[in-house]
Design a protein around this motif. Structure first.
Motif, PDB file in Angstrom:
ATOM      1  N   ARG A 295       1.710  -4.382  -7.201  1.00  0.00           N
ATOM      2  CA  ARG A 295       0.843  -5.051  -6.219  1.00  0.00           C
ATOM      3  C   ARG A 295      -0.466  -4.284  -6.055  1.00  0.00           C
ATOM      4  NH1 ARG A 295       5.689  -5.438  -3.158  1.00  0.00           N
ATOM      5  NH2 ARG A 295       5.053  -3.690  -1.836  1.00  0.00           N
ATOM      6  N   ALA A 296      -0.311  -2.933  -5.932  1.00  0.00           N
ATOM      7  CA  ALA A 296      -1.487  -2.114  -5.669  1.00  0.00           C
ATOM      8  C   ALA A 296      -2.537  -2.274  -6.769  1.00  0.00           C
ATOM      9  CB  ALA A 296      -1.076  -0.655  -5.534  1.00  0.00           C
TER      10      ALA A 296
ATOM     11  N   ARG B 230      -7.680   3.279  -3.036  1.00  0.00           N
ATOM     12  CA  ARG B 230      -6.898   4.502  -2.981  1.00  0.00           C
ATOM     13  C   ARG B 230      -5.447   4.217  -3.391  1.00  0.00           C
ATOM     14  NH1 ARG B 230      -7.447   9.287   0.258  1.00  0.00           N
ATOM     15  NH2 ARG B 230      -9.224   8.550   1.444  1.00  0.00           N
ATOM     16  N   LEU B 231      -4.884   3.132  -2.795  1.00  0.00           N
ATOM     17  CA  LEU B 231      -3.494   2.807  -3.099  1.00  0.00           C
ATOM     18  C   LEU B 231      -3.331   2.342  -4.549  1.00  0.00           C
ATOM     19  CD1 LEU B 231      -2.469   1.087   0.242  1.00  0.00           C
ATOM     20  CD2 LEU B 231      -1.734   3.326  -0.598  1.00  0.00           C
TER      21      LEU B 231
ATOM     22  N   ALA C 235      -7.492   0.073  -0.245  1.00  0.00           N
ATOM     23  CA  ALA C 235      -6.936  -0.667  -1.380  1.00  0.00           C
ATOM     24  C   ALA C 235      -7.172   0.080  -2.689  1.00  0.00           C
ATOM     25  CB  ALA C 235      -7.560  -2.055  -1.433  1.00  0.00           C
TER      26      ALA C 235
ATOM     27  N   PHE D  89      -5.211  11.279   4.221  1.00  0.00           N
ATOM     28  CA  PHE D  89      -5.630  10.026   4.846  1.00  0.00           C
ATOM     29  C   PHE D  89      -4.515   9.433   5.699  1.00  0.00           C
ATOM     30  CE2 PHE D  89      -3.545   7.595   1.558  1.00  0.00           C
ATOM     31  CZ  PHE D  89      -3.490   6.282   2.008  1.00  0.00           C
TER      32      PHE D  89
ATOM     33  N   LYS E  46     -10.488  -3.799  -6.222  1.00  0.00           N
ATOM     34  CA  LYS E  46      -9.744  -3.133  -7.292  1.00  0.00           C
ATOM     35  C   LYS E  46      -9.668  -3.987  -8.567  1.00  0.00           C
ATOM     36  CE  LYS E  46      -5.472  -4.709  -5.066  1.00  0.00           C
ATOM     37  NZ  LYS E  46      -4.406  -4.292  -4.150  1.00  0.00           N
TER      38      LYS E  46
ATOM     39  N   LEU F  88       2.355  -2.105   2.996  1.00  0.00           N
ATOM     40  CA  LEU F  88       3.311  -2.229   1.897  1.00  0.00           C
ATOM     41  C   LEU F  88       2.786  -3.210   0.857  1.00  0.00           C
ATOM     42  CD1 LEU F  88       6.631  -2.269   3.930  1.00  0.00           C
ATOM     43  CD2 LEU F  88       5.985  -0.550   2.238  1.00  0.00           C
ATOM     44  N   ALA F  89       2.199  -4.335   1.329  1.00  0.00           N
ATOM     45  CA  ALA F  89       1.651  -5.325   0.399  1.00  0.00           C
ATOM     46  C   ALA F  89       0.542  -4.713  -0.435  1.00  0.00           C
ATOM     47  CB  ALA F  89       1.116  -6.529   1.180  1.00  0.00           C
ATOM     48  N   LEU F  90      -0.246  -3.840   0.178  1.00  0.00           N
ATOM     49  CA  LEU F  90      -1.333  -3.191  -0.563  1.00  0.00           C
ATOM     50  C   LEU F  90      -0.805  -2.107  -1.488  1.00  0.00           C
ATOM     51  CD1 LEU F  90      -4.062  -2.836   2.212  1.00  0.00           C
ATOM     52  CD2 LEU F  90      -3.978  -4.482   0.345  1.00  0.00           C
ATOM     53  N   GLY F  91       0.495  -1.874  -1.437  1.00  0.00           N
ATOM     54  CA  GLY F  91       1.094  -0.969  -2.402  1.00  0.00           C
ATOM     55  C   GLY F  91       1.466   0.395  -1.872  1.00  0.00           C
ATOM     56  N   MET F  92       1.412   0.576  -0.549  1.00  0.00           N
ATOM     57  CA  MET F  92       1.823   1.882  -0.035  1.00  0.00           C
ATOM     58  C   MET F  92       3.329   2.044  -0.218  1.00  0.00           C
ATOM     59  SD  MET F  92       1.139   3.574   3.697  1.00  0.00           S
ATOM     60  CE  MET F  92      -0.608   3.856   3.488  1.00  0.00           C
ATOM     61  N   ARG F  93       3.745   3.257  -0.585  1.00  0.00           N
ATOM     62  CA  ARG F  93       5.163   3.483  -0.811  1.00  0.00           C
ATOM     63  C   ARG F  93       5.900   3.628   0.524  1.00  0.00           C
ATOM     64  NH1 ARG F  93       4.524   8.494  -4.648  1.00  0.00           N
ATOM     65  NH2 ARG F  93       3.120   8.906  -2.913  1.00  0.00           N
TER      66      ARG F  93
ATOM     67  N   GLY G   2       5.628  -2.250  -5.535  1.00  0.00           N
ATOM     68  CA  GLY G   2       4.469  -1.834  -4.741  1.00  0.00           C
ATOM     69  C   GLY G   2       3.338  -1.386  -5.648  1.00  0.00           C
ATOM     70  N   ALA G   3       3.688  -0.611  -6.679  1.00  0.00           N
ATOM     71  CA  ALA G   3       2.664  -0.123  -7.605  1.00  0.00           C
ATOM     72  C   ALA G   3       2.000  -1.291  -8.341  1.00  0.00           C
ATOM     73  CB  ALA G   3       3.296   0.860  -8.583  1.00  0.00           C
TER      74      ALA G   3
END
Lengths: 242, 402, 228
Positions: C82-83, C110-111, C108, B3, C158, B296-301, C79-80
């Motif tokens: 937050r996700a 997916r992350l 969202a 993706f 989520k 990044l806020a949504l958690g992407m590394r 980040g984890a």
């Protein structure tokens, strides 16, 4: 039969009051002078293309000749010096004196119908050829001996040369130059013979290539003078670079 | 990853013009390098083919002292082939002897300095099969006063078959000789120099013209197997032997220089491409600070952010490289079958190169693969710094960026 | 308490000065709340939201999420968190422009590391915000109100512990703003989703059940809102 042939030969020989050697010697003498200073126009025609050159030429004796191009502008300053068997060129474009030797001598002088070698050869006829006077006939309006000359060895450029020598001036008014297998290569005419300062001189030469149709070179002496004092340095390589 | 790839691919279309301009440099770099390699490879092949099929064979012998520059043909240096050399030659393969001498060909008002190749009409075709040569008319009959001319020489002098020309030359001793010959053929060989300045004369006619006697200037041998070994077997018998490869070394060295300069040009294009890609990726990062902050806020590394931008550069590089490889590769492949006719440009250069005017490019997969790899690698490397910059964005500020 | 700041101070370097955005603040948000952080710009409300949303780390003090201190977690660990646990709604919607509405929502999930089929959850999240007919539209093909609805769906899909919305209506006209707020309120009431806003819009404050007022980096009031 043999006797008849012999008597005919004898008759032919007796018919001429002069020998070939004497004629050739006289030609050589004619070409020898203390000093010569001349202005020359050379016109080279190749089909419809015509090129003209003007030059000044100095000569001394039989073996020394110096020449400088005056026109056209692109060849101005080109100089040539001949001493006995050696030939040097000075080309202003490369500002260098070059000695011409070997096959370079066979190149045409400024694209004309004469090679450098042709210019250098005339003084060697006696040495290079075995001549026979074969006829006495009118040529170029003058009474002339027709002499057939066969090369003495296989290294001579033109194996056969037929010349017509004016009996009055000892000038070869017409020459025909032949290839080994007999093809006529060039004709060489000397015309407009005048007495200059007590000396017979052809004021015009025409050389025609008989193989390449329409290729012809005319040399006209605009001015010739024999009673001149030429500085010694004219015939040195230093003069070329000056 | 897939993706990220999808997002990266779509991102490239957001500024399609910029992507296209940036990709163009990679495209041209890759296309040019493949074309260039194919072309120089073709030149190599051409040089070897021209030499092998027109004058050198596999092993070429010249009399000791004979000039090897391929420009001067000194008849005085030609020499008879000694009997021990003849038997040595018979032992290694088919061979033929020729005598080259310079001459003047005259046709009416036109004259031209040329090189006459005296040859043996029986032995010559055994060594030089004349495949792919074009002959207008036919080859001369021995002793019939016939000559064949290089087709470009014929064209220059406006000579048709059946016309007479005069060949004027010097004999071995120096006397001038000339004779008429009927032009019966115009020859287009693999060798442009022969085609523009060469004439072909059977020994039966050349010998009386130039008083050749038994003098020979070139002996070409066709051998099976190793050229070096064959050359050794015939060396040292009054003639010096060189292999086809040695004979072509000068021209091949020229091609090596061509390859080097090509690499420099391609390198420069690739450098421009790299700067372009770095610029495009950093611009994209600048423009998308808020977006990166959101990811990044949504958690992407962070490392995925870096991968995302490197993918954008990489996809750009890879697709441009593939397109460039297709363009360059198909051109090379086409020309390898059909050949490029260089008779026009070569004519204006004087055409004295010992090569064919038709050049068949050489198609290989390895330069194609190398160019694609190189183009893509350059793109990925160029994206490295911009991608790192993007990966260091602080999300708290970035999410509110304009 | 879902999340809580305990004695948190946050300072930023600004030129040579150190500006204190929060001074020793202690405030928390409990499950099911619908809370507004109010105050003028520079009051520290955004900073407080960023800290509670794990987007930033405090200079000192603790940030508790699910009773665990997250103040010193690494970037990727934050980040984890937050996700999985936090949904965000931004003032400028912040949708990914190259992704469609459903893809934005899916991103969202997916992350957040959701395994298995996600399409159904994505669809129902979008249906919940009334966008079932706009699944495959790109953000540029949606109005501002619609975009913010997608953002809400993205935040909620989520099932986060808390949704943090920083001035969610500031870029919308009043009609759309109210509709968005009504939607969030409805989700709060029906599904018990915890919301935390920042705003200086009285209309938003009027819907809040709790209003925490900040000024100069300190909490100056913590009171029940008109929406209680």
């Amino acid at each position: 039969m043999t006797t008849a042939l012999l008597s005919l030969l004898l008759a032919a020989r007796l018919a001429f009051a002069i020998t070939v050697d004497e004629v050739l010697l006289q030609i050589d003498k004619n070409l020898t002078y203390e000093a010569r200073d001349s202005s020359i126009t050379m016109t080279v025609t190749k089909g419809s293309r015509v090129k003209s050159y003007k030059m000044r030429s100095y000569g001394r004796g039989q073996d020394e000749m110096a020449m400088e191009y005056l026109e056209p502008a692109r060849d101005k300053g080109t100089k040539m010096l001949k001493k006995v068997d050696e030939l040097w060129m000075y080309l202003p474009a490369i500002e260098k004196v070059q000695k011409l030797s070997g096959h370079l001598l066979r190149d045409d002088l400024m694209g004309s119908d004469m090679s450098y070698e042709d210019l250098m050869e005339s003084s060697r006829w006696q040495k290079a050829y075995q001549g026979t006077i074969v006829a006495e006939e009118m040529m170029e309006g003058r009474k002339a001996w027709k002499i057939e000359m066969k090369a003495r060895d296989t290294s001579v450029s033109y194996p056969t040369r037929i010349i017509w020598v004016d009996q009055a001036s000892f000038i070869p008014v017409r020459q025909e130059l032949y290839a080994l297998q007999g093809m006529l290569l060039k004709t060489w005419l000397m015309q407009d013979i005048r007495k200059i300062e007590g000396r017979e001189f052809p004021m015009k030469m025409v050389v025609e290539d008989q193989v390449q149709k329409g290729s012809r070179t005319e040399i006209t002496f605009d001015r010739v003078s024999f009673q001149v004092a030429l500085p010694e340095e004219v015939f040195s390589t230093r003069w070329l670079e000056r | 990853m897939s993706f990220l790839l999808a997002i990266a691919a779509r991102n490239l279309f957001r500024n399609a013009a910029r992507t296209a301009i940036t990709s163009a440099a990679v495209f041209f770099g890759v296309a040019l390098s493949i074309l260039g390699w194919g072309f120089v490879g073709g030149l190599d092949e051409n040089v070897l083919r021209a030499a092998r099929t027109t004058y050198a064979g596999d092993v070429l012998l010249r009399p000791d002292g004979y000039p090897t520059d391929g420009l001067t043909y000194a008849l005085a240096d030609a020499a008879p082939v000694p009997p021990d050399l003849v038997s040595a030659l018979d032992g290694i393969g088919k061979w033929t002897a020729r005598t080259a001498f310079s001459a003047r060909v005259v046709s009416g008002p036109d004259a031209q300095r040329i090189t006459v190749w005296a040859y043996d009409g029986v032995r010559d075709p055994e060594v030089f099969p004349r495949d792919g040569w074009k002959v207008e008319g036919r080859w001369p009959q021995p002793g019939a006063g016939e000559v064949a001319l290089g087709y470009r020489l014929g064209r220059l002098l406006e000579i048709e078959e059946g016309e007479e020309v005069v060949l004027q030359t010097r004999t071995r001793d120096g006397a001038i000789n000339a004779n008429s010959f009927r032009v019966v053929g115009l020859i287009r060989s693999d060798n442009s120099a022969l085609d523009s300045l060469g004439a072909w004369l059977e020994y039966a006619d050349a010998t009386p013209l130039a008083l050749l006697g038994d003098a020979r200037s070139h002996v070409a041998v066709r051998v099976e197997g190793d050229h070096d070994a064959a050359a050794k077997l015939v060396a040292g018998k009054g003639f010096h032997a060189s292999t086809l490869e040695q004979e072509c070394d000068d021209l091949l060295a020229l091609n090596r220089i061509r390859r080097k300069s090509l690499s420099i040009v391609v390198g420069m294009i690739m450098l421009i491409a790299a700067v372009g890609i770095a610029n495009t990726v950093i611009m994209a990062a600048f423009e998308r600070v808020r977006e990166v902050g959101t990811l990044l806020a949504l958690g992407m590394r962070r490392r995925d952010i870096r991968v995302l931008f490197m993918l954008e550069g990489g996809i750009m590089g890879l697709s441009a490289a593939i397109l460039g490889a297709c363009a360059g590769g198909s051109a090379v492949a086409w020309w390898s079958k059909n050949g490029i006719d260089f008779s026009g440009p070569l004519e204006s250069m004087g055409g004295s190169m010992a090569m064919s005017t038709v050049i068949y490019t050489q198609f290989n997969w390895s330069p194609v693969a190398a160019a694609i790899t190189f183009g893509t690698a350059i793109a990925v490397l160029a994206s490295l710094w911009p991608a790192n910059w993007a990966a260091r964005i602080v999300p708290a500020d970035a999410v509110k960026a304009d | 308490m879902i999340c809580k700041l305990v004695g948190v101070t946050k300072s930023y370097p600004m030129g040579d000065l150190l500006v204190q955005a929060l001074r020793n603040v202690t405030v928390g948000v409990g499950a099911g709340e619908f809370t507004v952080f109010a105050g003028p710009s520079g009051s520290g409300k955004s900073t407080a939201l960023n800290l509670l949303g794990c987007l930033d780390r405090p200079s000192s003090g603790e940030v508790l999420l699910d009773d665990k201190n997250v103040a010193s977690l690494s970037d990727d660990a934050l980040g984890a968190v937050r996700a999985r646990r936090i949904g965000f709604i931004f003032q400028s919607f912040n949708l990914i422009p190259v992704l469609t509405a459903s893809e934005n929502v899916d991103l969202a999930l997916r992350l957040a590391g959701v395994e298995g089929p996600r399409a159904e959850r994505v669809e129902s999240a979008l249906k919940a915000v009334g966008l079932q007919d706009y699944l495959h539209r790109r953000p540029s093909q949606l109005s501002g109100g619609q975009q913010q609805r997608v953002a809400i769906a993205r935040a909620l899909v989520k099932s986060p512990a808390i949704v943090i919305a920083d001035e969610p209506t500031a870029n919308l006209d009043s009609t759309n703003g109210e509709a968005i707020l009504d939607l969030m309120r409805e989700m709060n009431q029906k599904n018990g989703v915890t919301f935390l806003f920042s705003t200086h819009d009285p209309m938003v404050m009027s819907r809040a059940r709790r209003v925490v007022r900040l000024k100069d980096g300190e909490v100056v009031a913590d009171e029940a809102g008109a929406g209680a």
